[in-house]
Design a protein around this motif. Structure first.
Motif, mmCIF file in Angstrom:
data_model
loop_
_atom_site.group_PDB
_atom_site.id
_atom_site.type_symbol
_atom_site.label_atom_id
_atom_site.label_comp_id
_atom_site.label_asym_id
_atom_site.label_seq_id
_atom_site.Cartn_x
_atom_site.Cartn_y
_atom_site.Cartn_z
ATOM 1 N N LEU A 848 11.808 75.839 29.905
ATOM 2 C CA LEU A 848 11.098 77.035 29.471
ATOM 3 C C LEU A 848 10.190 77.456 30.691
ATOM 4 C CD1 LEU A 848 10.667 76.120 25.713
ATOM 5 C CD2 LEU A 848 11.952 78.118 26.441
ATOM 6 N N ARG A 849 9.563 76.263 31.099
ATOM 7 C CA ARG A 849 8.472 76.531 32.291
ATOM 8 C C ARG A 849 9.289 77.143 33.593
ATOM 9 N NH1 ARG A 849 7.416 71.293 31.351
ATOM 10 N NH2 ARG A 849 7.844 70.744 33.589
ATOM 11 N N GLU A 850 10.342 76.717 33.719
ATOM 12 C CA GLU A 850 11.254 77.354 34.881
ATOM 13 C C GLU A 850 11.434 78.952 34.590
ATOM 14 O OE1 GLU A 850 13.121 77.477 38.728
ATOM 15 O OE2 GLU A 850 11.536 76.524 37.746
ATOM 16 N N LEU A 851 11.852 78.998 33.371
ATOM 17 C CA LEU A 851 12.239 80.404 32.964
ATOM 18 C C LEU A 851 11.107 81.241 33.068
ATOM 19 C CD1 LEU A 851 14.211 80.006 29.519
ATOM 20 C CD2 LEU A 851 15.083 81.008 31.741
ATOM 21 N N ALA A 852 9.951 80.941 32.785
ATOM 22 C CA ALA A 852 8.546 81.494 32.807
ATOM 23 C C ALA A 852 8.391 81.806 34.273
ATOM 24 C CB ALA A 852 7.484 80.855 32.128
ATOM 25 N N ARG A 853 8.485 80.944 35.052
ATOM 26 C CA ARG A 853 8.238 81.115 36.673
ATOM 27 C C ARG A 853 9.450 82.075 37.298
ATOM 28 N NH1 ARG A 853 9.971 79.620 41.549
ATOM 29 N NH2 ARG A 853 12.021 78.724 40.467
ATOM 30 N N LEU A 854 10.424 82.011 36.829
ATOM 31 C CA LEU A 854 11.401 82.760 37.582
ATOM 32 C C LEU A 854 11.048 84.180 37.100
ATOM 33 C CD1 LEU A 854 14.747 80.922 37.004
ATOM 34 C CD2 LEU A 854 13.724 81.454 38.894
ATOM 35 N N GLN A 855 10.482 84.457 35.817
ATOM 36 C CA GLN A 855 10.411 86.090 35.215
ATOM 37 C C GLN A 855 9.475 86.356 36.005
ATOM 38 O OE1 GLN A 855 10.945 86.527 31.280
ATOM 39 N NE2 GLN A 855 10.989 88.803 31.507
ATOM 40 N N HIS A 905 0.427 83.276 36.003
ATOM 41 C CA HIS A 905 -0.672 84.477 36.063
ATOM 42 C C HIS A 905 -0.716 84.893 37.550
ATOM 43 C CE1 HIS A 905 -2.060 83.216 32.011
ATOM 44 N NE2 HIS A 905 -2.084 84.925 31.865
ATOM 45 N N ALA A 906 -0.468 84.074 38.571
ATOM 46 C CA ALA A 906 -0.816 84.191 40.192
ATOM 47 C C ALA A 906 0.341 85.131 40.438
ATOM 48 C CB ALA A 906 -0.625 82.761 40.840
ATOM 49 N N TYR A 907 1.650 84.919 39.901
ATOM 50 C CA TYR A 907 2.595 85.842 40.331
ATOM 51 C C TYR A 907 2.282 87.272 39.629
ATOM 52 C CZ TYR A 907 5.947 82.219 41.956
ATOM 53 O OH TYR A 907 6.563 81.321 42.720
ATOM 54 N N ALA A 908 1.456 87.377 38.823
ATOM 55 C CA ALA A 908 1.196 88.714 38.129
ATOM 56 C C ALA A 908 -0.218 89.141 38.694
ATOM 57 C CB ALA A 908 1.363 88.560 36.614
ATOM 58 N N ASP A 909 -0.729 88.563 39.784
ATOM 59 C CA ASP A 909 -1.923 88.989 40.490
ATOM 60 C C ASP A 909 -2.977 88.787 39.519
ATOM 61 O OD1 ASP A 909 -0.508 89.775 42.476
ATOM 62 O OD2 ASP A 909 -0.214 91.647 42.032
ATOM 63 N N ALA A 910 -2.939 88.096 38.255
ATOM 64 C CA ALA A 910 -4.371 87.602 37.456
ATOM 65 C C ALA A 910 -4.882 86.444 38.000
ATOM 66 C CB ALA A 910 -3.598 87.816 36.085
ATOM 67 N N TYR A 911 -5.652 86.648 38.911
ATOM 68 C CA TYR A 911 -5.982 85.399 39.619
ATOM 69 C C TYR A 911 -7.070 84.584 38.811
ATOM 70 C CZ TYR A 911 -3.600 87.804 43.499
ATOM 71 O OH TYR A 911 -2.534 88.580 44.024
ATOM 72 N N GLU A 912 -7.946 85.410 38.167
ATOM 73 C CA GLU A 912 -9.246 84.793 37.359
ATOM 74 C C GLU A 912 -8.320 83.941 36.423
ATOM 75 O OE1 GLU A 912 -12.016 84.165 37.919
ATOM 76 O OE2 GLU A 912 -12.749 85.968 39.162
ATOM 77 N N GLU A 913 -7.338 84.409 35.762
ATOM 78 C CA GLU A 913 -6.814 83.547 34.453
ATOM 79 C C GLU A 913 -5.699 82.465 35.131
ATOM 80 O OE1 GLU A 913 -6.688 86.954 35.207
ATOM 81 O OE2 GLU A 913 -7.119 87.893 33.216
ATOM 82 N N ALA A 914 -5.374 82.570 36.653
ATOM 83 C CA ALA A 914 -4.518 81.649 37.123
ATOM 84 C C ALA A 914 -5.690 80.427 37.307
ATOM 85 C CB ALA A 914 -4.025 81.969 38.261
#
Length: 993
Positions: A848-855, A905-914
């Protein structure tokens, strides 16, 4: 039946779907249907695209007669309606002039003048369009090489020109240049030219598989045997069953024939039997059939012309019969090409291949080395002789007396005597000796039945063994030997008790009997059966006066064995004393009457009883005493078994080095006795485990495959496949991906495995390992197809939902890697549903973590919602694990989840959340200690947080403070390796200040 596309959009969707199919008749027929559908539209463009797909299907489906016809229609449209063709379509039209040239070369009925006229048209059209002529000269060279005239000049005219956009790809042109040098006899230059392709630096749809096939023999001649072996495994997988690469399949068959791998060659031939029917290209067929003939000729030379072989459809073939048929057809094809070309090039090239002598006597290509003696279906595998067989040429009375004397002692050579006697007794015209010392024929037949029953029992065929022992007992009664009858009935009682209870699976359901691991608890029935068998043997013993000492000792041994098996089944401490009491009776009796073999048997039973009850020190002491006695008094044939027992005890005590030494000695001593006297398959399996514990995985792999081979030789196919399955998994762990795939392909091609006979779950495990290997080998299309099939099958495993959870989760990850996130979500939901019934916390969390990372990585901010949904599921899995008290074998599920929230969150450019998520991960991990195995994970989390803070949020000061503190902390604890990424990031941040 699907309806034809009604709109152009539907047509284009159907064309895209067809392009995802493998080349072959299914794709070609669909392409033909789509051309018919496209003709019904008023627009020309749909027909153009359909014709392009049809020509591709013909070209790569090895149908050269039809490819030019499709292109002729395409070229007519190009000439009549050039405005329909955009730049890309125009490029495709000019590119496919080369396809037509290749198709015409492959057809001996096309005159040479027509081939040259086509090249002239190609040149004229290229010149008129202002295109460079290097592709034209490439085709001119290929025609010269095909004909066998003026190759050098044509090669220079092509190879010296500058490449254009319409030139063949780098990989294909490298392959052509290498073949030119190879034909000139310059192996070294050919291999040097091929190197970028063989090394994987240049590739395309057909390369490196095409070049590999031609490079195998030059590699052998140059002494590069290991590389030839590796490339054979990888290259064969790239061309098998592919009609457009049938010639390359033939080269792999030839390679097998010339390296002592004739049995593998026949196996590969069977796998490619479709090529006899599906290859419509005469040139490809000639190349394929020549390779087939090299193989069949070699097998015939080795004296195995009667073996079955896969060949042309419509009849069965032997090697000799197929070789004669292939020879005639291939000779005819070569003659037709030479007649068309006006040369003898094809006949000479074919003769050169057929006349090659083997390059190596034996080259181990796969983990499963097979020999021609093993190819006959259903025939027992002949084991290599490990010792000199006893002389059995004596007269019948003496042989019978010797067999019985050896059998009384339990001597392993008795088996060979009984085998010889069985042959003599069943021969036509047998006359039984009229000799009181031999006794009546009924007794001899009973002896032979008892021997046969013993063999069945060793193969766990307890039903058959029990029946034969009962039949033998009746014959002993008829022969007037009641003591022998009593002993046979005691054996029958034990064999009957060992028959596994029947399952309640409905007939024809395909469900195999379940074992303990499947959750079926047959223990009470088994314990009751063994208890009853022991009581019956005690009564039989009391009712059987006149037993000879060796017979009474053997009956006592059977009584003790029944109780020992009961203890093994129940695991109850309350059953230990009864076993030891019976063993004491056996030991005392055997000692009193000097029955040496049964003294050793009693000591083995006593040591095994202590081991089963968990008293390892007592078990080791008993085994040491047993070995001392065997070395002093014998019998020597018990030594390998006793050493194997001590080795298993040492493995239990974590003494892998001592176990390794004992097992090595056991195997050395086992060579002194007949192959069926010692369970050498188990010794090799145990030695593999010892090697793994000692960090010697390559040695372990050799012992696993050896264990499997030995199990096959004695007919234990299930145990053999289990050992091979373990070998495949280990080879995959070692990164030997092609070895793993080749081994599993060989196993899955076995008729009983293909039918799921050994055990449907075992077959599924083999397929699962293969799917994982395909993924590791980056054959994602094939891996995904296999995972999807396994996920669909395992969904019906109501008794094992946990396995379905793991398979469905891995399937989801593969679908996500192919950007099919909707289907990945469906597979993940299946995995979660199965996990709810039979938890697989760590496997599900990881997937599940890998699926999240890939998407998140593939879709960025657009995929954040889907990625967070996967992580929410992973959070619920982690909560369930915590509630169940489950401890992960790898990373903590909670800290790993927090880290993944940061990455998503980093992939989505949400750096504060990351950054906030990474702070949570660090809090969950805690500060590392001097012995912490989490130091690397902690350092990575610090690095990632500092990158978010210093680079993306542009706050370098706190990021540097974080990094410097972490470096100081890790250095003080001695984790210097983990500081390097942190120091590197700190240097970068300082440079950017």
């Amino acid at each position: 039946m699907p309806t034809a596309p009604q709109t152009t959009d539907e047509l284009y969707e159907a064309l895209q779907a067809n392009q995802r199919r493998p080349y072959g008749r299914t794709r070609t027929v669909k392409a033909e249907e789509l051309v018919d559908a496209a003709e019904r539209f008023e627009e020309t463009l749909p027909l153009v695209r359909a014709l392009l797909e049809l020509q591709e299907a013909y070209t790569y489906g090895s149908e050269p007669r039809k490819s030019p016809v499709a292109f002729a229609r395409l070229l007519t449209l190009f000439d009549e309606q050039p405005d329909v063709f955009d730049e890309n379509l125009r490029h495709l039209v000019f590119w496919r002039f080369k396809w037509v040239a290749a198709a015409l070369r492959a057809l001996p009925e096309i005159p040479l003048t027509s081939l040259r006229q086509w090249l002239t048209e190609m040149r004229e059209r290229y010149e008129k369009a202002g295109l460079g002529l290097q592709p034209y000269y490439g085709q001119a060279y290929r025609l010269a090489a095909h004909v066998g005239e003026d190759e050098a000049l044509a090669f220079e005219l092509w190879a010296g020109r500058t490449r254009t956009r319409l030139s063949d790809c780098e990989a294909c042109e490298i392959g052509e240049r290498a073949l030119y040098h190879l034909a000139a006899g310059d192996d070294e230059r050919a291999l040097g030219t091929w190197e970028p392709v063989l090394a994987g630096k240049e590739s395309c749809q057909e390369e490196p598989a095409r070049s590999i096939a031609h490079a195998l023999l030059p590699l052998l001649r140059a002494g590069h045997t290991d590389r030839a072996r590796e490339l054979h495994l990888a290259g064969y997988r790239g061309c098998r069953r592919n009609p457009s690469m049938s010639g390359e399949v033939g080269r792999h068959l030839e390679f097998c024939a010339l390296t002592g791998n004739e049995a593998r060659g026949l196996e590969l031939l069977a796998e490619n039997r479709n090529l006899f029917d599906e290859v419509d290209s005469p040139l490809e067929l000639l190349d394929f059939l020549t390779g087939v003939e090299v193989l069949l000729r070699r097998v015939e030379q080795l004296g195995h012309g009667e073996l079955p072989a896969a060949g042309f459809p419509g009849r069965t073939w032997t090697v000799s019969g197929l070789r004669a048929e292939v020879h005639g057809r291939a000779d005819d094809l070569a003659a037709r090409f030479d007649a068309r070309n006006g040369t003898t090039a094809h006949t000479e090239r074919r003769s050169s291949r057929l006349d090659r002598a083997p390059l190596l006597e034996a080259l181990e290509l796969t983990l499963r080395t097979r020999h021609l003696d093993e190819v006959v279906p259903g025939a027992p595998v002949v084991a290599p002789a490990a010792r000199t067989a006893p002389d059995l040429s004596e007269p019948l009375p003496e042989l019978i007396a010797r067999a019985r004397a050896l059998d009384e002692r339990g001597h392993p050579d008795a088996r060979a005597c009984w085998t010889e006697l069985r042959t003599r007794v069943t021969a036509r015209g047998y006359t039984h000796p009229d000799d009181p010392a031999v006794g009546p024929l009924a007794r001899l037949r009973a002896d032979l039945l008892a021997d046969e029953a013993s063999r069945l029992g060793e193969r766990d065929d307890f039903t058959g063994a029990a029946a034969l022992y009962e039949e033998a007992a009746g014959l002993y009664d008829d022969a007037g030997t009641p003591a022998h009858a009593a002993l046979a009935r005691a054996h029958a009682l034990l064999a009957t008790a060992e028959i596994p209870p029947r399952t309640s699976a409905p007939a024809g359901s395909g469900t195999t009997p379940r074992g303990p691991a499947d959750g079926a608890d047959d223990t009470p029935d088994e314990v009751a059966a063994l208890t009853a068998a022991h009581a019956a043997m005690v009564r039989l013993h009391a009712e059987s006066p006149g037993l000879a000492p060796y017979q009474e000792a053997r009956l006592l041994r059977l009584r003790a064995t029944a109780l020992g098996l009961r203890l093994q089944a129940s695991g109850s401490d309350g059953h230990v004393a009864a076993v030891l009491d019976e063993v004491g009776l056996l030991h005392d009796f055997a000692t009193r009457h000097d029955v040496t073999g049964q003294i050793a048997g009693a000591l083995i039973l006593r040591a095994s009883t202590f081991a089963i009850s968990g008293d390892l020190p007592a078990a080791v002491a008993e085994t040491d005493a047993l070995l001392d006695r065997l070395n002093a008094h014998g019998p020597a044939w018990h030594l390998p078994r006793a050493l194997g027992l001590r080795a298993r005890l040492r493995l239990g005590a974590q003494d892998a080095e001592g176990a390794h030494a004992d097992l090595g000695e056991a195997l050395r001593l086992a060579a002194d006795w007949p192959a069926d006297a010692v369970d050498t398959a188990r010794l090799h399996g145990d030695l593999a485990e010892a090697c793994l514990r000692l960090g010697r995985p390559d040695e372990a792999l050799r012992h696993l495959t050896r264990s499997a081979e030995l199990n096959l030789r004695r007919g234990d196919r299930f145990d053999a496949y289990c050992a091979y399955s373990n070998a495949a998994t280990l080879s995959l762990d070692l990164g030997r991906v092609e070895d793993c795939i080749a081994l599993l392909d060989s196993l899955l091609a076995e008729p009983d495995v293909a039918a799921g006979e050994p055990n449907d779950r075992l077959v599924a495990q083999l397929r699962l390992t293969r799917a994982r290997a395909l993924r590791a080998g980056e054959d994602l299309k094939a891996a995904t197809a296999e995972f999807l099939a396994l996920a669909a099958e395992s969904a019906g495993w109501d008794d094992d939902p946990g396995s379905h959870a793991v398979i469905a989760a891995e399937t989801a990850v593969l679908l996500a890697e192919a950007d099919e996130f909707d289907r990945a979500r469906e597979a993940a939901d299946q995995a979660l549903a199965a996990h709810a019934r039979d938890p697989r916390h760590e496997a599900l969390s990881n997937c599940l973590r890998e699926l999240a990372r890939l998407q998140a990585r593939q879709q960025g901010a657009d995929g954040l919602a889907g990625a967070l949904a996967f992580l929410a599921d992973a959070g619920r899995v982690a909560d369930g694990a915590r509630t169940a008290g489950y401890e992960a074998h790898g990373r903590s599920l909670d800290s790993a989840l927090a880290y993944e929230y940061g990455r998503v969150h980093a992939y989505a450019d949400a750096y504060e959340e990351a950054l906030a998520a990474l702070e949570r991960a660090l809090a969950l991990l805690g500060e590392p200690g001097p012995d912490s195995d989490r130091a690397g994970e902690w350092a990575e989390c610090v690095r990632f947080a500092a990158a978010m803070e210093g680079i993306y949020l542009e706050r370098p000061a706190p990021a540097l403070a974080r990094l410097d503190a972490a470096v100081s902390r890790l250095t003080a604890l001695g984790h210097t390796d983990e500081t390097e990424p942190l120091t590197s990031l700190a240097d970068r941040l300082r440079d950017e200040e």
